[in-house]
Design an enzyme around this catalytic site. Structure first.
Site, PDB file in Angstrom:
ATOM      1  CB  CYS A 184      -0.935  -0.025   1.197  1.00  0.00           C
ATOM      2  SG  CYS A 184      -2.160   1.287   1.189  1.00  0.00           S
ATOM      3  CB  CYS A 192       5.417   5.300   4.537  1.00  0.00           C
ATOM      4  SG  CYS A 192       6.223   6.897   4.345  1.00  0.00           S
TER       5      CYS A 192
HETATM    6  S1  SF4 Z   1       0.241   4.651   5.584  1.00  0.00           S
HETATM    7 FE1  SF4 Z   1       0.841   3.383   3.845  1.00  0.00          FE
HETATM    8  S2  SF4 Z   1      -0.205   1.400   4.243  1.00  0.00           S
HETATM    9 FE2  SF4 Z   1      -1.240   2.962   5.474  1.00  0.00          FE
HETATM   10  S3  SF4 Z   1      -2.982   3.679   4.209  1.00  0.00           S
HETATM   11 FE3  SF4 Z   1      -1.218   5.091   3.909  1.00  0.00          FE
HETATM   12  S4  SF4 Z   1      -0.212   4.345   2.078  1.00  0.00           S
HETATM   13 FE4  SF4 Z   1      -1.503   2.662   2.846  1.00  0.00          FE
END
Ligand code: SF4
Length: 211
Positions: A99, A207
């Site tokens: 993600c 991240c």
């Molecule tokens: S922090 Fe990273 S894993 Fe969590 S919703 Fe945002 S993009 Fe997705």
């Protein structure tokens, strides 16, 4: 600062001096990455060069407070703004690796397309994973990354915010010293690690934007 503008350097400057150097070295090839957590770095930078491009990655998962903070920043500073939006908002939300890779890291690649350098508000006291950060680094793309306030403590930030009436995300006062996407950000669990509210329950600590 380094003569080439690309090599890591050893001597740290004040935040303003680091920004002045970055602006003179890279000009329009420089971008400021704003997360919507506060406007400290934006304020410091806009006092030096109000024409610099500001980039915001709209993952689609931000808290409403973060969007409202960004709107307030835009209203006050009227920056040249680049909003980067991923096209796959619904795939694998919150899944470590996938993600963030799609919704953040890849979008930063787009935001930095054609640039030679970027400014970030990263600080060593953000947490253990950032304790060795330097003021000027070379990122994985080979671009120069400048962290002007890397050495600032929480007290330094608070003092600057108070003295300059800085816009701050209201979540900061509600136990969120580090604010990311809503599905992956909880109130802080340990005062020793301001990022302990990020991806709770997993061993993920970054991240990928700053790796
Ligand atoms: S922090 Fe990273 S894993 Fe969590 S919703 Fe945002 S993009 Fe997705």
């Amino acid at each position: 600062m380094s003569e080439t503008g690309t090599a890591d350097h050893l001597v740290e400057s004040t935040a303003s001096a680091a920004i002045e150097w970055a602006v003179s070295e890279f000009g329009a090839d420089l971008t400021l990455l704003c997360s919507g957590q506060d406007a400290v770095l934006v304020d410091l930078e806009m006092k030096i060069d109000a024409t610099l491009e500001l980039a915001f990655i709209d993952t689609g998962f931000h808290f409403n407070e973060t969007i409202e903070t960004m709107l307030a920043i835009v209203e006050r500073y009227q920056p040249k703004l680049r909003i980067v939006v991923p096209w796959r908002h619904l795939d694998g939300v919150g899944k470590p690796g996938f993600c963030c890779s799609d919704h953040k890291v890849e979008q930063l690649d787009h935001a930095l397309d054609g640039k030679r350098a970027w400014l970030s508000g990263l600080r060593r006291t953000d947490g253990p994973s950032r304790s060795h950060a330097r003021q000027v680094e070379t990122d994985r793309r080979g671009l120069t990354k400048i962290n002007p306030i890397v050495a600032w403590t929480d007290a330094d930030v608070a003092e600057y915010e108070q003295r300059h009436d800085i816009i701050v995300n209201p979540l900061r006062a509600q136990g969120y010293p580090s604010i990311g996407c809503a599905p992956c950000t909880s109130p802080i669990r340990s005062r020793r690690d301001p990022r302990s509210g990020r991806w709770t329950g997993s061993d993920k600590t970054e991240c990928g934007l700053h790796l």
